[in-house]
Design a protein around this motif. Structure first.
Motif, short mmCIF file in Angstrom:
data_model
loop_
_atom_site.label_atom_id
_atom_site.label_comp_id
_atom_site.label_asym_id
_atom_site.label_seq_id
_atom_site.Cartn_x
_atom_site.Cartn_y
_atom_site.Cartn_z
N HIS A 18 0.81 -1.21 0.00
CA HIS A 18 0.00 0.00 0.00
C HIS A 18 0.85 1.26 0.00
O HIS A 18 0.32 2.37 0.12
CB HIS A 18 -0.92 0.01 1.22
N SER A 19 2.16 1.09 -0.12
CA SER A 19 3.06 2.24 -0.13
C SER A 19 4.40 1.81 -0.68
O SER A 19 4.67 0.61 -0.87
CB SER A 19 3.22 2.81 1.29
N ASN A 20 5.26 2.78 -0.92
CA ASN A 20 6.63 2.47 -1.36
C ASN A 20 7.40 1.71 -0.29
O ASN A 20 8.28 0.89 -0.59
CB ASN A 20 7.37 3.75 -1.73
N ASP A 21 7.07 1.99 0.98
CA ASP A 21 7.75 1.29 2.07
C ASP A 21 7.45 -0.20 2.05
O ASP A 21 8.32 -1.03 2.36
CB ASP A 21 7.32 1.88 3.42
N ASP A 22 6.22 -0.56 1.68
CA ASP A 22 5.89 -1.98 1.57
C ASP A 22 6.70 -2.65 0.46
O ASP A 22 7.14 -3.80 0.60
CB ASP A 22 4.39 -2.15 1.30
N CYS A 23 6.90 -1.93 -0.64
CA CYS A 23 7.75 -2.47 -1.71
C CYS A 23 9.19 -2.66 -1.22
O CYS A 23 9.84 -3.66 -1.56
CB CYS A 23 7.73 -1.54 -2.92
N GLU A 24 9.66 -1.73 -0.41
CA GLU A 24 11.01 -1.84 0.13
C GLU A 24 11.12 -3.06 1.06
O GLU A 24 12.15 -3.74 1.09
CB GLU A 24 11.39 -0.57 0.89
N THR A 27 25.95 -10.21 -15.78
CA THR A 27 26.53 -9.15 -14.95
C THR A 27 25.74 -7.86 -15.11
O THR A 27 25.16 -7.58 -16.17
CB THR A 27 27.99 -8.91 -15.33
N GLY A 28 25.74 -7.07 -14.04
CA GLY A 28 25.10 -5.76 -14.08
C GLY A 28 23.59 -5.79 -14.06
O GLY A 28 22.94 -4.80 -14.42
N ARG A 29 22.99 -6.91 -13.63
CA ARG A 29 21.53 -6.99 -13.58
C ARG A 29 21.02 -6.30 -12.31
O ARG A 29 21.72 -6.23 -11.29
CB ARG A 29 21.06 -8.45 -13.60
N SER A 30 19.79 -5.82 -12.39
CA SER A 30 19.18 -5.15 -11.24
C SER A 30 17.69 -5.45 -11.25
O SER A 30 17.13 -5.86 -12.28
CB SER A 30 19.43 -3.64 -11.29
N PHE A 31 17.06 -5.23 -10.11
CA PHE A 31 15.62 -5.46 -10.02
C PHE A 31 15.02 -4.54 -8.97
O PHE A 31 15.71 -4.06 -8.05
CB PHE A 31 15.31 -6.93 -9.71
N SER A 32 13.74 -4.30 -9.10
CA SER A 32 12.99 -3.51 -8.14
C SER A 32 11.59 -4.10 -8.02
O SER A 32 11.08 -4.70 -8.96
CB SER A 32 12.92 -2.04 -8.57
N VAL A 33 10.99 -3.95 -6.86
CA VAL A 33 9.64 -4.46 -6.61
C VAL A 33 8.65 -3.36 -6.97
O VAL A 33 8.73 -2.23 -6.47
CB VAL A 33 9.47 -4.88 -5.14
N VAL A 34 7.70 -3.69 -7.84
CA VAL A 34 6.71 -2.72 -8.31
C VAL A 34 5.33 -3.34 -8.18
O VAL A 34 5.12 -4.50 -8.56
CB VAL A 34 6.96 -2.31 -9.78
N SER A 41 13.22 0.94 -4.43
CA SER A 41 14.49 1.33 -5.05
C SER A 41 15.04 0.14 -5.84
O SER A 41 14.57 -0.99 -5.71
CB SER A 41 15.49 1.76 -3.98
N SER A 42 16.05 0.39 -6.64
CA SER A 42 16.65 -0.66 -7.46
C SER A 42 17.81 -1.31 -6.71
O SER A 42 18.58 -0.63 -6.03
CB SER A 42 17.14 -0.09 -8.79
N ALA A 43 17.90 -2.63 -6.82
CA ALA A 43 18.97 -3.37 -6.14
C ALA A 43 19.71 -4.24 -7.14
O ALA A 43 19.10 -4.78 -8.07
CB ALA A 43 18.38 -4.24 -5.03
N PRO A 44 21.01 -4.42 -6.97
CA PRO A 44 21.76 -5.27 -7.90
C PRO A 44 21.41 -6.74 -7.72
O PRO A 44 21.16 -7.20 -6.60
CB PRO A 44 23.22 -5.00 -7.53
N LEU A 45 21.39 -7.47 -8.81
CA LEU A 45 21.11 -8.91 -8.78
C LEU A 45 22.44 -9.63 -8.99
O LEU A 45 22.89 -9.83 -10.11
CB LEU A 45 20.13 -9.28 -9.88
N THR A 46 23.08 -9.99 -7.89
CA THR A 46 24.43 -10.54 -7.94
C THR A 46 24.46 -12.05 -8.11
O THR A 46 25.52 -12.63 -8.31
CB THR A 46 25.19 -10.17 -6.67
N SER A 47 23.30 -12.70 -8.02
CA SER A 47 23.25 -14.15 -8.19
C SER A 47 21.87 -14.51 -8.74
O SER A 47 20.94 -13.72 -8.71
CB SER A 47 23.50 -14.88 -6.87
N GLY A 48 21.77 -15.73 -9.24
CA GLY A 48 20.48 -16.23 -9.71
C GLY A 48 20.22 -15.93 -11.17
O GLY A 48 20.85 -15.08 -11.80
N VAL A 49 19.28 -16.69 -11.71
CA VAL A 49 18.77 -16.45 -13.05
C VAL A 49 17.32 -16.00 -12.90
O VAL A 49 16.58 -16.53 -12.08
CB VAL A 49 18.87 -17.72 -13.93
N PRO A 50 16.89 -15.00 -13.68
CA PRO A 50 15.58 -14.40 -13.44
C PRO A 50 14.43 -15.40 -13.68
O PRO A 50 14.36 -16.02 -14.74
CB PRO A 50 15.52 -13.24 -14.45
N GLN A 51 13.56 -15.55 -12.68
CA GLN A 51 12.34 -16.32 -12.88
C GLN A 51 11.39 -15.50 -13.73
O GLN A 51 11.12 -14.34 -13.43
CB GLN A 51 11.69 -16.68 -11.55
#
Length: 927
Positions: free
Chosen positions: A363-369, A596-603, A610-620
């Motif tokens: 219900h807010s940006n904080d919940d996404c964080e 390398t250099g992948r990033s993701f954010s919860v929307v 905010s955007s965070a680096p994806l240092t491991s994993g393959v995107p589901q």
């Protein structure tokens, strides 16, 4: 708020709908809903627009069932609570920061002995709640001072400082049965009123409490696309991308140019839209009937004449039926307009019979964080609990010498790209510059520019930075999980559509190279063409049955990984691609750039983290993710193959290990433990973790052998289960599949009941589509392993098909079923099993099935020259089993194949074979 003992909501759902709407009730508590488990249609009908429900069905028998209907703005959710034998209970939490808890109670008449003790236990469990109301039908006359049981109950509530607010009769025959208690909140203006739809009065009351509300109207920003948008855009588009080695520059220029045209053709417009929508079937006839009901109700309250009361009740029934008919007509019209569009059909059906899925608690940006932090911490904790030293460990194998199978990617041609985009699912993402539907419509115009971007990426070995951004949407793992817990959700990556086009091109070329060089493990079935859960289960169950026929015992071990896709190490994955697969040059550079250099954010909605680096994993949710995960696990096949007595099978991140042995060789089970230790060790060094909560062991052996087997299993004995669910099929120790058939029959009849409610809404052709989608698909799932079913189990499945046929043809339950199945051209269950087995056999013989299925169907080679040598017969394995129901695929399939006429065995295409085979089996079944 309101409280009512409804005495079944099934026949008065629209009256309750009107009551909630006309009285502006925010929260309505219902007792005695008489709803059975998973029966939601009546509760869906009684919810006005902008309302939802939380309900608990009645345990059994007649009466019972509690529910709460609430305005969506109140942010209500169910709270798990201990269930008691003497009363039914549903606890609801309203709000987030300073919540209000509501408990709905129904106590059936009788059995006074344990109620006071159990209700005291419940009250003790609520001691930490400062704001609580308890409402419900307690079936006791608290207005009778001589009733010692009622006096004891009121004394119990007083001792917990609850205030009782209802006074006066709440039943048409007198007696104060429906009660409202409060603790820490203020209730006023409470009164009971006979609303003439139940023998209980409805209790209305106001509660003063501050809760966080979602907005009534929300801002919606979107581009309005119409039928001429694509044409106008194509006329304005004249971009020609200059040759450039920097793919990021090419993509940036393309996006900027497309965005400028979009802003001219269909600019973004912001408007306020209501959160709720008015019921579209509410017409003038219903409105006039509703006004007449109110008029007669006022007349009765003024005169109290019985004739006016009877008139009012007749009008209420007419109003309920009129709304039901109008709603059915609305859905019928909607479905007829969308004929041939299965998506609209299934969405419409879900609106009628299925409750809305629980909303994601954002219900807010904080919940996404919070979600972002949770997903990051989950992966970090899994990886930190494992060995930090990547590379070879105990049980690991060095990469075998591989020739280079893929050095560079081949440029894709424009016609090939057009065909590829046309076959892709139209998924959208907030990162897309062009909406996916618009991109497909004008691909003839923008195709050359997209082609330049794709080929530039393939040849340069660079992936555009924009393609490596992901929008993560939290998705509930299972429908029954608590949506208030972050652990109930999994992250699903949503990527730009153009990035999926590029991944599709790469996946196609990589898969072709892997297939041509035989890189894939034969016993891996996930994410591969012609491989499925059915073929995997077929091989495993066939092996166990054949070993059992040879007098051997078997132990099946099922393993599952924790967050497998998310913990994949990028450096190890690149090493797999280089040394285990044979990828090098610009192709390897492309994968390095991709990881390398992948990033993701919860929307979610308008909220974003905010955007965070994806240092491991393959995107589901990506195209390449599953394929790369398969390659990451390549060394496992060498570890498992080193144990001669162990058989295995992979499907995605599910691992099946099984060992068979003679009763006197029970010591071979120790090999299974050693194999598991090696697997754990390898996974520990490759940042993968087994999920012990999902580890299961199935022992297929005589009861006399169980003590020795359990002793030899050691620590694995704690994971033994009486039955296990493997890839959607419940297996038991004797592989009779009786428990699977039982759950399958229950599921099919549940869906049949829902489909039956749609008979006045959908046409026969649409009804048949629903039956095939919800019933036939379930009956056909993995039915190639039904060769081990008993006659009784097959008859149970046939009863389901018979019920579906009678429902579709609107025949009585006494009508003979054979003419109905012939009329519908439906094969009976027994022959549907034969059909599936023969189709798999045909595919195996024509290289359209997995190798491990093809190995089970061997050609018949006579010892001397016979006329049958050129008839394509299969060798039938000898078996000691007496009954056909116990036989495995390797025995049944050749027998069925040899019984086919030569003209059918020599058909040259699988389509023609299916068509002719169905006709052949149909004649046999009904001859």
């Amino acid at each position: 708020m309101a409280l009512l003992n409804a005495r079944s909501v099934a026949n008065k759902s629209f009256l309750l709908n009107d009551l909630i709407d006309s009285r502006n009730v925010d929260l309505m508590f219902l007792t005695e809903t008489w709803q059975r488990n998973s029966d939601h249609s009546s509760l869906i009908e009684l919810c006005p627009a902008g309302y939802s429900f939380i309900g608990r069905p009645r345990p059994s028998g007649r009466g019972g069932g509690v529910a709460a209907v609430f305005r969506n703005r109140l942010l209500c959710r169910s709270v798990s609570a201990v269930q008691f034998s003497s009363f039914e209970l549903q606890v609801i939490k309203v709000g987030n920061k300073y919540p209000l808890h509501c408990a709905v109670v129904y106590r059936p008449p009788g059995s006074n002995g344990v109620f006071l003790q159990e209700f005291s236990d419940f009250l003790s469990s609520t001691m930490k709640l400062s704001n609580l109301i308890i409402v419900g039908d307690f079936n006791m006359h608290i207005n009778d001072d001589s009733d010692l049981f009622a006096s004891g109950f009121i004394s119990l509530m007083d001792s917990f400082n609850f205030i009782q607010h209802v006074f006066g009769p709440t039943h048409v025959k007198g007696g104060t049965l429906d009660l409202v208690f409060s603790l820490g909140v203020h209730i006023d203006f409470i009164f009971s009123e006979d609303i003439f739809i139940s023998d209980h009065h409805c209790i209305f009351f106001n509660l003063s409490f501050s809760v966080s509300l979602s907005p009534v109207r929300r801002e919606v920003s979107s581009r309005i696309l119409n039928s001429s948008t694509a044409e106008v855009f194509s006329n304005a588009f004249n971009l020609v991308l200059s040759p450039c080695t920097d793919v990021n520059t090419l993509l940036c220029n393309f996006n900027r140019y497309c965005l400028s045209i979009l802003d001219e053709v269909c600019p973004v417009k912001t408007r306020l839209a209501p959160v709720t929508k008015v019921s579209p079937w509410f017409n003038n006839t219903i409105r006039r009937l509703k006004q007449l009901c109110r008029k007669v109700e006022r007349l009765w309250k003024r005169t109290h004449l019985n004739v006016h009361l009877l008139h009012l009740k007749d009008l209420l029934v007419s109003f309920n039926n009129a709304v039901r008919d109008a709603r059915a007509a609305y859905f019928t019209n909607l479905i007829s307009k969308s004929r041939g569009n299965p998506k609209v059909l299934f969405n419409t059906i879900s609106d009628i019979v299925m409750p809305s899925p629980p909303a994601v608690p954002i219900h807010s940006n904080d919940d996404c964080e919070k979600f972002l932090s949770f997903f990051i911490e989950k992966v970090r904790s899994v990886r930190s609990s494992l060995c930090h030293t990547a590379g070879p460990g105990p049980g690991s194998f060095p990469g075998p010498p591989r020739p280079v199978i893929l050095d560079t990617f081949s440029p894709v041609s424009l016609p090939e790209l057009v065909r590829l985009v046309g076959t892709m699912k139209s998924s959208s993402c907030s990162l897309d510059t062009l909406p996916t539907s618009l991109l497909k419509d004008l691909f003839q115009s923008i195709g050359p520019c997209v082609l330049s971007i794709m080929n530039s990426s393939l040849l340069s070995g660079q992936v555009p930075e924009h393609f490596k951004e992901a929008v993560v949407l939290p998705l509930l793992k299972k429908p029954g999980l608590d949506p208030s817990l972050l652990s109930s959700f999994r992250p699903i990556s949503n990527l730009p559509f153009m990035s999926k086009i590029l991944e599709k091109v790469v996946a196609k070329q990589l898969t072709a190279a892997l297939d041509s060089h035989g890189i894939f493990d034969h016993f891996r079935s996930g994410f591969r063409r012609a491989h499925s859960t059915e073929t995997a289960l077929l091989r495993v169950t066939n092996d166990i049955l054949m070993q059992g026929d040879a007098g051997k015992c078997s132990v099946l071990l099922l393993l599952d990984l924790t967050a497998a896709f998310d913990t994949v190490d990028h450096y190890i994955l690149l090493d797999r691609l280089k040394n285990w697969v044979g990828v090098s040059g610009s192709a390897l550079n492309w994968f390095s750039s991709y990881l390398t250099g992948r990033s993701f954010s919860v929307v979610f909605s308008k909220f974003k983290s905010s955007s965070a680096p994806l240092t491991s994993g393959v995107p589901q949710g990506s195209v390449l993710g599953p394929l790369l995960f398969i390659l990451y696990l390549l060394p496992l096949q060498h570890i498992l193959s080193s144990f001669n007595d162990i058989s295995y099978h992979f499907y995605a991140d599910d691992i099946q290990l099984y060992v068979s042995f003679k009763p006197q060789d029970v010591f071979k089970i120790q090999t299974l433990q050693k194999c598991l230790d090696s697997v754990k060790s390898w996974m520990n060094h490759n940042f993968l973790q087994l999920n012990e909560a999902k580890t299961e062991v199935l022992v297929c052996a005589p009861d006399s052998c169980l003590p020795k087997i359990i002793h030899e299993l050691g620590s694995l004995a704690s994971f033994i289960k009486p039955s296990v669910r493997n890839l959607g099929v419940t297996l038991d120790p004797v592989l009779s599949l009786d428990s699977h058939v039982g759950s399958l029959v229950r599921s099919c009849f549940y869906h049949l009941k829902n489909i039956a409610k749609l008979s006045p809404v959908v046409s026969r052709s649409e009804m048949e589509m629903l039956i095939h989608s919800f019933i036939s698909s379930r009956l056909d799932y993995c039915n190639s392993i039904f060769t081990c079913l008993s006659k009784k189990s097959l008859e149970r499945l046939q009863i389901v098909q018979n019920a579906a046929a009678r429902l579709l043809t609107k025949s009585s339950k006494f009508s003979h079923i054979t003419p109905l199945l012939m009329q519908l051209h439906w094969l009976p269950i027994h022959y549907r099993v034969h059909f599936k087995i023969l189709v798999l056999t045909y595919r195996a013989l024509n290289d359209q099935a997995p190798v491990y299925i093809k190995d089970l169907v061997q050609p018949y080679t006579p010892s001397r020259s016979l006329r049958s040598c050129d008839q394509g017969l299969r060798a039938v394995k000898r078996t000691r089993l007496k009954t056909k129901g116990d036989r495995a695929f390797a025995t049944v399939a050749p027998s069925l194949w040899n019984s086919l006429p030569l003209s059918l065995r020599s058909v040259d295409s699988v389509f023609s074979f299916k068509k002719q085979l169905k006709t052949y089996l149909f004649k046999i079944a009904f001859s």
